[in-house]
Write a protein that holds these residues in place. Structure first.
Motif, PDB file in Angstrom:
ATOM      1  N   ALA A  24       9.650  13.702   8.416  1.00  0.00           N
ATOM      2  CA  ALA A  24       9.882  15.144   8.336  1.00  0.00           C
ATOM      3  C   ALA A  24       8.633  15.867   7.842  1.00  0.00           C
ATOM      4  O   ALA A  24       8.287  16.956   8.334  1.00  0.00           O
ATOM      5  CB  ALA A  24      11.066  15.439   7.415  1.00  0.00           C
ATOM      6  N   PHE A  25       7.926  15.260   6.874  1.00  0.00           N
ATOM      7  CA  PHE A  25       6.695  15.882   6.386  1.00  0.00           C
ATOM      8  C   PHE A  25       5.632  15.918   7.466  1.00  0.00           C
ATOM      9  O   PHE A  25       4.892  16.899   7.602  1.00  0.00           O
ATOM     10  CB  PHE A  25       6.167  15.128   5.166  1.00  0.00           C
ATOM     11  CG  PHE A  25       4.798  15.568   4.742  1.00  0.00           C
ATOM     12  CD1 PHE A  25       4.603  16.815   4.165  1.00  0.00           C
ATOM     13  CD2 PHE A  25       3.696  14.752   4.941  1.00  0.00           C
ATOM     14  CE1 PHE A  25       3.337  17.243   3.791  1.00  0.00           C
ATOM     15  CE2 PHE A  25       2.435  15.167   4.574  1.00  0.00           C
ATOM     16  CZ  PHE A  25       2.248  16.413   3.990  1.00  0.00           C
ATOM     17  N   ARG A  26       5.548  14.847   8.272  1.00  0.00           N
ATOM     18  CA  ARG A  26       4.560  14.835   9.343  1.00  0.00           C
ATOM     19  C   ARG A  26       4.827  15.956  10.340  1.00  0.00           C
ATOM     20  O   ARG A  26       3.907  16.666  10.761  1.00  0.00           O
ATOM     21  CB  ARG A  26       4.582  13.476  10.042  1.00  0.00           C
ATOM     22  CG  ARG A  26       3.613  13.387  11.206  1.00  0.00           C
ATOM     23  CD  ARG A  26       3.535  11.981  11.750  1.00  0.00           C
ATOM     24  NE  ARG A  26       3.063  11.037  10.742  1.00  0.00           N
ATOM     25  CZ  ARG A  26       2.900   9.734  10.962  1.00  0.00           C
ATOM     26  NH1 ARG A  26       3.188   9.243  12.145  1.00  0.00           N
ATOM     27  NH2 ARG A  26       2.463   8.949  10.011  1.00  0.00           N
ATOM     28  N   GLU A  27       6.090  16.153  10.701  1.00  0.00           N
ATOM     29  CA  GLU A  27       6.428  17.256  11.612  1.00  0.00           C
ATOM     30  C   GLU A  27       6.112  18.598  10.977  1.00  0.00           C
ATOM     31  O   GLU A  27       5.603  19.516  11.637  1.00  0.00           O
ATOM     32  CB  GLU A  27       7.905  17.167  11.987  1.00  0.00           C
ATOM     33  CG  GLU A  27       8.254  15.939  12.819  1.00  0.00           C
ATOM     34  CD  GLU A  27       9.738  15.881  13.128  1.00  0.00           C
ATOM     35  OE1 GLU A  27      10.465  16.811  12.721  1.00  0.00           O
ATOM     36  OE2 GLU A  27      10.166  14.894  13.767  1.00  0.00           O
ATOM     37  N   TYR A  38       2.863   9.639  -0.450  1.00  0.00           N
ATOM     38  CA  TYR A  38       3.844   9.041   0.467  1.00  0.00           C
ATOM     39  C   TYR A  38       5.242   9.305  -0.094  1.00  0.00           C
ATOM     40  O   TYR A  38       5.460   9.254  -1.305  1.00  0.00           O
ATOM     41  CB  TYR A  38       3.600   7.535   0.597  1.00  0.00           C
ATOM     42  CG  TYR A  38       4.501   6.856   1.613  1.00  0.00           C
ATOM     43  CD1 TYR A  38       4.205   6.925   2.964  1.00  0.00           C
ATOM     44  CD2 TYR A  38       5.636   6.172   1.217  1.00  0.00           C
ATOM     45  CE1 TYR A  38       5.014   6.318   3.912  1.00  0.00           C
ATOM     46  CE2 TYR A  38       6.465   5.555   2.150  1.00  0.00           C
ATOM     47  CZ  TYR A  38       6.152   5.633   3.498  1.00  0.00           C
ATOM     48  OH  TYR A  38       6.969   5.035   4.426  1.00  0.00           O
ATOM     49  N   PHE A  39       6.184   9.622   0.810  1.00  0.00           N
ATOM     50  CA  PHE A  39       7.580   9.834   0.426  1.00  0.00           C
ATOM     51  C   PHE A  39       8.368   8.565   0.709  1.00  0.00           C
ATOM     52  O   PHE A  39       8.523   8.184   1.878  1.00  0.00           O
ATOM     53  CB  PHE A  39       8.193  10.999   1.204  1.00  0.00           C
ATOM     54  CG  PHE A  39       7.632  12.338   0.839  1.00  0.00           C
ATOM     55  CD1 PHE A  39       7.837  12.866  -0.427  1.00  0.00           C
ATOM     56  CD2 PHE A  39       6.893  13.080   1.749  1.00  0.00           C
ATOM     57  CE1 PHE A  39       7.331  14.098  -0.773  1.00  0.00           C
ATOM     58  CE2 PHE A  39       6.379  14.310   1.426  1.00  0.00           C
ATOM     59  CZ  PHE A  39       6.596  14.825   0.150  1.00  0.00           C
ATOM     60  N   PRO A  40       8.852   7.880  -0.323  1.00  0.00           N
ATOM     61  CA  PRO A  40       9.580   6.631  -0.071  1.00  0.00           C
ATOM     62  C   PRO A  40      10.983   6.837   0.495  1.00  0.00           C
ATOM     63  O   PRO A  40      11.568   5.898   1.042  1.00  0.00           O
ATOM     64  CB  PRO A  40       9.646   5.983  -1.465  1.00  0.00           C
ATOM     65  CG  PRO A  40       9.560   7.126  -2.426  1.00  0.00           C
ATOM     66  CD  PRO A  40       8.688   8.159  -1.761  1.00  0.00           C
ATOM     67  N   TYR A  50       0.826  -1.207   0.000  1.00  0.00           N
ATOM     68  CA  TYR A  50       0.000   0.000   0.000  1.00  0.00           C
ATOM     69  C   TYR A  50       0.861   1.258   0.000  1.00  0.00           C
ATOM     70  O   TYR A  50       0.454   2.311  -0.510  1.00  0.00           O
ATOM     71  CB  TYR A  50      -0.964   0.000   1.181  1.00  0.00           C
ATOM     72  CG  TYR A  50      -0.356   0.168   2.540  1.00  0.00           C
ATOM     73  CD1 TYR A  50      -0.137   1.440   3.070  1.00  0.00           C
ATOM     74  CD2 TYR A  50       0.021  -0.931   3.307  1.00  0.00           C
ATOM     75  CE1 TYR A  50       0.419   1.615   4.321  1.00  0.00           C
ATOM     76  CE2 TYR A  50       0.588  -0.766   4.560  1.00  0.00           C
ATOM     77  CZ  TYR A  50       0.774   0.498   5.068  1.00  0.00           C
ATOM     78  OH  TYR A  50       1.329   0.659   6.301  1.00  0.00           O
ATOM     79  N   ARG A  51       2.092   1.183   0.561  1.00  0.00           N
ATOM     80  CA  ARG A  51       2.977   2.330   0.518  1.00  0.00           C
ATOM     81  C   ARG A  51       3.463   2.594  -0.900  1.00  0.00           C
ATOM     82  O   ARG A  51       3.620   3.761  -1.302  1.00  0.00           O
ATOM     83  CB  ARG A  51       4.152   2.116   1.455  1.00  0.00           C
ATOM     84  CG  ARG A  51       3.774   2.170   2.933  1.00  0.00           C
ATOM     85  CD  ARG A  51       4.968   1.995   3.819  1.00  0.00           C
ATOM     86  NE  ARG A  51       4.597   2.083   5.228  1.00  0.00           N
ATOM     87  CZ  ARG A  51       5.417   1.863   6.241  1.00  0.00           C
ATOM     88  NH1 ARG A  51       6.694   1.527   5.991  1.00  0.00           N
ATOM     89  NH2 ARG A  51       5.002   1.947   7.490  1.00  0.00           N
TER      90      ARG A  51
END
Length: 581
Positions: free
Chosen positions: A23-26, A14-16, A4-5
């Motif tokens: 970092a994107f979540r922060e 999603y960043f693989p 799914y990723r």
């Protein structure tokens, strides 16, 4: 990577790359945590209001919901309170998804079983859940999908639990629920893509900024390293030319030497301008604000540029001004000197006017010229380094095109507004706005006509460059001085041990071989010979103290390359007796 990723990565959700998703979540939480808190507060208010709404339309069943009214508001405020804790910020998205999930579970498991008729209460909570969806358009896409699907499934299950009301409720709500869920998921998908593109853009900008800062630091390291090696020979060349000028006798030799002296002077000026610009751009210069007399500044400009203007047939006019301004004396002088120098250089007829105008709490110091003028679309570019726009002035009077760049950097550092306007064929005007002040300017000691103190002085010269020592020896001999030349503090002490006279002055390079500095060498001599010998430090380094004019121990610092006349004036001042003696 899970299947799914991979699918999410293809969809741009999603960043693989390792670490980028975290970092994107922060990044996302940092930018939207306030919105999430507002969403939670709004959800708590709406949920509590729904209970009161039910009491108003169903007074029979209302007593059975009193316990819900007491529980809903604290339950929904708890995640918001947790978001106030810095340690919980990383879990913000999870905390945001809990309230709607909890509301739906409460609806299915607790509210419906205790209410008579069951499904009669589900219409308003469904609308309430839609409000949660709208707020989730600013949250992560996967959470929107989760809540949407969960709400849709809960809606179907609720209708199966109360089949007697299913037909009417489906007619009212089914299309609304599914349509809203689909619309919100679609909007959330593009919101997520937008946030990720913003994240990519900001990361690219940060990387470019870091690369630019590293390049600038590398440039500054190169200038600092190269300037020391370049200043030494230029300094030695200038001193030798001065010494040679006083020895030649034949007119032909004097003519050639005069041309060499002009070339050396131009080279020194250009080199110092480059270093001044590099210092200002790198932030090494720290402004030292003081009260200044504008009339004194104008007199200095007259003495510096009056002769050059008359040589070109120009009239240099300075309008008297009795105002006082607050600025850094050295930087403001450099700004005005560069502006007047440019005005004199590029004006071939007419004249140059320097005047002042009050502008509220500031004084606008303006420099007008009758030069060729500048096109309107080129006014901004003249403040860029090494840009000259084809304006050349007299032959042989060519600079590097950095005078106005120095003006721009100095004004930016001081916070002075800089303006320029021009008309091609008529001339230009450059204005600097400086804050006015009522403080009295620092009194300058009056110059006294005294006898030459340099002649006959006993001078110790410490420098690890043999060429500089040789040029200083010739210069001091020309001035009638006795000298001791040494490459280090230890050598200077050994040489002074063979003399009975205490030195009158120490002239020392700042950086010596073996990591020794002028402070170290002077400390040795002061400790073993005499503690009150005056000191002049001549530096070829790009130290911040260089601009301040003092070393760490308070010794006066001069900058290489140094003209012989400036060195003699500094020696004359250093050899003055202390006040009160």
């Amino acid at each position: 990577m899970r299947w799914y990723r991979k699918w999410l990565a293809r969809a741009g959700l999603y960043f693989p790359e390792p670490g980028r998703e975290e970092a994107f979540r922060e990044f996302f939480v940092e930018r939207h945590v306030n919105l999430m808190q507002a969403f939670l507060l709004g959800g708590a208010i709406v949920s509590t209001a729904s209970v009161f709404w039910h009491e108003s339309i169903d007074p029979v069943g209302a007593p059975d919901t009193h316990w819900i009214k007491l529980a809903v508001f604290p339950l929904l405020l708890l995640p918001q309170a947790l978001l106030l804790l810095p340690a919980m910020r990383r879990h913000a998205e999870t905390l945001v998804i809990l309230p709607p999930m909890t509301a739906l579970l409460t609806q299915l498991l607790l509210v419906m079983p205790v209410l008579d008729g069951g499904m009669a209460y589900t219409a308003h909570p469904t609308m309430q859940t839609m409000l949660f969806f709208i707020a989730f358009m600013r949250a992560r896409f996967l959470y929107v999908v989760s809540v949407s699907l969960f709400s849709a499934v809960a809606f179907v299950v609720a209708h199966r639990l109360a089949p007697e009301n299913a037909a009417r409720l489906l007619e009212i709500n089914a299309h609304f629920v599914w349509a809203t869920a689909g619309a919100v998921m679609w909007a959330a998908y593009w919101q997520e893509r937008l946030h990720r593109r913003q994240f990519d853009t900001l990361q690219a900008l940060d990387a470019a900024r870091v690369a630019a800062e590293q390049a600038n630091q590398a440039k500054m390291r190169f200038l600092a390293s190269a300037s020391h090696d370049l200043r030494q020979p230029i300094h030695s060349l200038g001193l030798n030319v001065y010494a040679l000028k006083n020895r030649v006798r034949y007119p032909e030799q004097k003519e050639v030497l005069a041309e060499i002296e002009l070339a050396v002077g131009a080279m020194q000026t250009m080199f110092n301008s480059l270093l001044d610009l590099s210092r200002l751009a790198s932030g090494l210069v720290k402004p030292d604000l003081a009260s200044l007399s504008v009339s004194e500044l104008l007199r200095e400009l007259e003495s510096m540029f009056g002769a050059a203007a008359r040589d070109k047939g120009l009239e240099l006019r300075l309008r008297a001004c009795r105002g006082r301004v607050r600025s850094d004396p050295q930087l403001l002088r450099q700004i005005l000197q560069n502006l007047v120098a440019n005005a004199v250089r590029y004006s071939e007829r007419g004249g140059v006017l320097v005047g002042c105008r009050r502008r509220g709490a500031t004084l606008s110091i303006e420099v007008w010229d009758t030069g060729p003028g500048i096109a309107k679309d080129a006014l901004d570019s003249i403040f860029v380094e090494f840009v000259r726009l084809g304006r050349q002035g007299r032959e042989g009077d060519r600079g590097l095109g950095i005078g106005l760049a120095i003006v721009r950097e100095a004004c930016h550092m001081l916070g002075h507004a800089l303006a320029a306007r021009s008309r091609p064929g008529r001339g230009s005007c450059f204005a600097v706005r400086v804050p006015l002040t009522d403080e009295a300017p620092v009194a300058q000691p009056a110059a006294r006509d005294e006898a030459d103190r340099v002649f006959g002085a006993f001078v110790v010269v410490i420098d690890d460059d043999r060429e500089v020592l040789d040029s200083m020896r010739r210069l001091l001999e020309l001035w009638g001085c006795h000298s001791v030349l040494a490459g280090s503090g230890r050598q200077a002490l050994e040489a002074l041990g063979r003399h009975e006279r205490i030195p009158d002055l120490i002239v020392c390079d700042y950086e010596l071989a073996g990591g020794e500095t002028a402070d170290d060498a002077v400390r040795r001599i002061h400790g073993q010979v005499w503690p009150d010998i005056p000191v002049l430090v001549i530096t070829a380094t790009g130290l911040a103290a260089d601009m301040a004019g003092r070393t760490h121990n308070g010794y006066r610092m001069l900058r290489k390359p140094l003209a012989a006349e400036a060195l003699r004036a500094a020696m004359h001042e250093a050899l003055a007796p202390p006040p009160g003696s």
